[in-house]
Design a protein around this motif. Structure first.
Motif, mmCIF file in Angstrom:
data_model
loop_
_atom_site.group_PDB
_atom_site.id
_atom_site.type_symbol
_atom_site.label_atom_id
_atom_site.label_comp_id
_atom_site.label_asym_id
_atom_site.label_seq_id
_atom_site.Cartn_x
_atom_site.Cartn_y
_atom_site.Cartn_z
ATOM 1 N N GLY A 88 -19.466 23.935 -9.378
ATOM 2 C CA GLY A 88 -18.238 24.286 -10.076
ATOM 3 C C GLY A 88 -17.825 25.733 -9.932
ATOM 4 N N SER A 89 -18.352 26.423 -8.934
ATOM 5 C CA SER A 89 -18.091 27.858 -8.803
ATOM 6 C C SER A 89 -16.792 28.184 -8.080
ATOM 7 N N LEU A 101 -10.856 26.194 -9.623
ATOM 8 C CA LEU A 101 -11.031 25.321 -10.774
ATOM 9 C C LEU A 101 -10.836 26.079 -12.076
ATOM 10 N N ALA A 126 -14.406 23.161 -13.894
ATOM 11 C CA ALA A 126 -15.686 23.623 -13.355
ATOM 12 C C ALA A 126 -16.851 22.984 -14.095
ATOM 13 N N THR A 155 -17.134 19.364 -12.990
ATOM 14 C CA THR A 155 -17.650 19.311 -11.616
ATOM 15 C C THR A 155 -19.143 19.593 -11.569
ATOM 16 N N SER A 187 -19.391 23.862 -2.805
ATOM 17 C CA SER A 187 -18.554 24.546 -3.795
ATOM 18 C C SER A 187 -17.084 24.495 -3.410
ATOM 19 N N ASP A 190 -13.511 20.685 -6.196
ATOM 20 C CA ASP A 190 -14.323 19.779 -7.018
ATOM 21 C C ASP A 190 -14.967 18.703 -6.164
#
Length: 389
Positions: free
Chosen positions: A115-116, A120, A125, A128, A141, A144
């Motif tokens: 989720g980085s 997002l 994030a 995800t 990364s 998503d």
């Protein structure tokens, strides 16, 4: 995806069979056996025990395909992709398109996502990153995107939990592929791009030779899978060399739950957790008492509310000693079969009364459970080791 189709795909793809191994595959496997990590032949108390191999999976051993080396994990996912195509009644070209796509997107690995991505929101994030809770082979990364096909939950491919199931991921890909006009006859890269809508749509063509050769290797097995009972799989992995009368650690992984009282009841064995479809081996010489599904269903993961061991193998070692191997994704032996210590009996899974992928291993004396830790320690085996091959 319909519930019926999902159950079929799970039932067939869980087996990930190689029993009808293509003539071109057999010589590859024979040669690759020589490349596996050497494992020492042991004495019961005088020499180190062999480690349970992680160089093999339910998909078989690794292979070199079109000049590209694929390990056992990649081959296992590739077999799943082919199996789902066959289960849907699609032709081999569908699998070829899917395999080229999966190699471009993830190198045929089940990728989670932390989720980085700066694209997002905080909430997106967080959702995800739940992909990290599921079995995976590495991290990505890109927005998503998750899984072998890098499918996006925000784009309507499914929930994160669904997308982290390799069978669902393949099913979702094919569901969109068959909606592409003339997908059977247009070039591979066009078919793949119509499904993926990628910023680098032309890249799929690069992997067409790999995908064609890989499909030729896997397709006979995929077609045979339709006739296989859920839970059964052939012994595609080499056994471990074990001295007669010796005991071994039954699988690679970490002990996550020991023997003893748990939630007010006896946890009659130990849980050893490793990646999904890690090979499970007979801990000692014996005869198979049963190899069967012991829950209401075993064609997919179970839950804490489901009773039973899921797919279970039980061995009789003589002298009143038996061992049990529970929650298997698939088993490779049949009742009445004699197995030597180190024989492949199945693969780690999460069928039955289970909350995650692991092997539930029991030792019983005259039907009464005993703690496998001291039992194996008395026979020169240390369960505390992570047992990496």
């Amino acid at each position: 995806m319909s519930g019926t189709a999902a159950r079929m795909a799970h039932s067939y793809a869980r087996a990930w069979l190689w029993q009808a191994a293509a003539p071109c595959a057999l010589p590859v496997f024979a040669g690759l056996t020589l490349l596996l990590i050497p494992l020492a032949v042991i004495g019961a108390h005088e020499a180190p025990t062999p480690t349970a191999s992680s160089a093999c999976s339910i998909g078989g051993t690794g292979a070199t395909v079109a000049g590209i080396e694929l390990d056992a994990v990649q081959m296992g996912h590739a077999q799943t992709i082919a199996d789902v195509a066959a289960a849907r009644g699609l032709d081999a070209y569908a699998a070829t398109v899917a395999l080229a796509t999966a190699y471009q997107e993830s190198r045929i690995r089940m990728l989670a996502n932390d989720g980085s991505s700066p694209e997002l929101t905080g909430e997106q994030a967080t959702v995800t990153a739940t992909s990290l809770q599921y079995p995976h082979d590495g991290l990505g990364s890109d927005h998503d995107s998750v899984n072998t096909f890098q499918q996006r939950w925000l784009a309507g491919w499914g929930t994160v939990a669904e997308l982290m199931d390799p069978v669902y991921a393949a099913e979702a890909f094919y569901a969109r592929l068959v909606e592409v006009p003339n997908w059977q006859t247009i070039p591979l890269t066009q078919a793949a791009q119509a499904v993926q809508i990628s910023a680098a749509g032309g890249a799929y063509a690069r992997w067409a030779p790999l995908a064609r050769e890989l499909t030729a290797m896997l397709w006979p097995t995929a077609r045979a899978a339709a006739a296989a009972p859920a839970g059964a799989a052939p012994a595609v992995c080499p056994g471990l060399p074990v001295a007669a009368g010796a005991w071994i650690r039954p699988t690679a992984g970490t002990v996550t739950s020991g023997y003893g009282s748990r939630w007010g009841t006896l946890h009659a064995g130990v849980d050893i957790a490793g990646p999904r479809n890690t090979p499970v081996y007979a801990a000692a010489d014996g005869t198979v008492l049963r190899a069967e599904c012991t829950s209401d269903y075993c064609d997919r993961d179970g839950s804490p509310s489901l009773a039973g061991y899921g797919n279970l193998v039980e061995l009789d070692h003589g002298g009143g000693v038996t061992t049990r191997y529970g929650h298997l994704s698939a088993y490779t032996v049949t009742a009445g079969q004699y197995v030597a210590a180190g024989t492949l009996v199945g693969f780690q899974g999460s069928t039955g009364n289970s909350t995650g992928v692991h092997l539930h291993f029991e030792v019983r004396q005259d039907g009464v459970p005993v703690d496998p830790g001291p039992w194996l320690a008395d026979r020169g085996v240390d369960l505390r080791s992570s047992d990496a091959a």
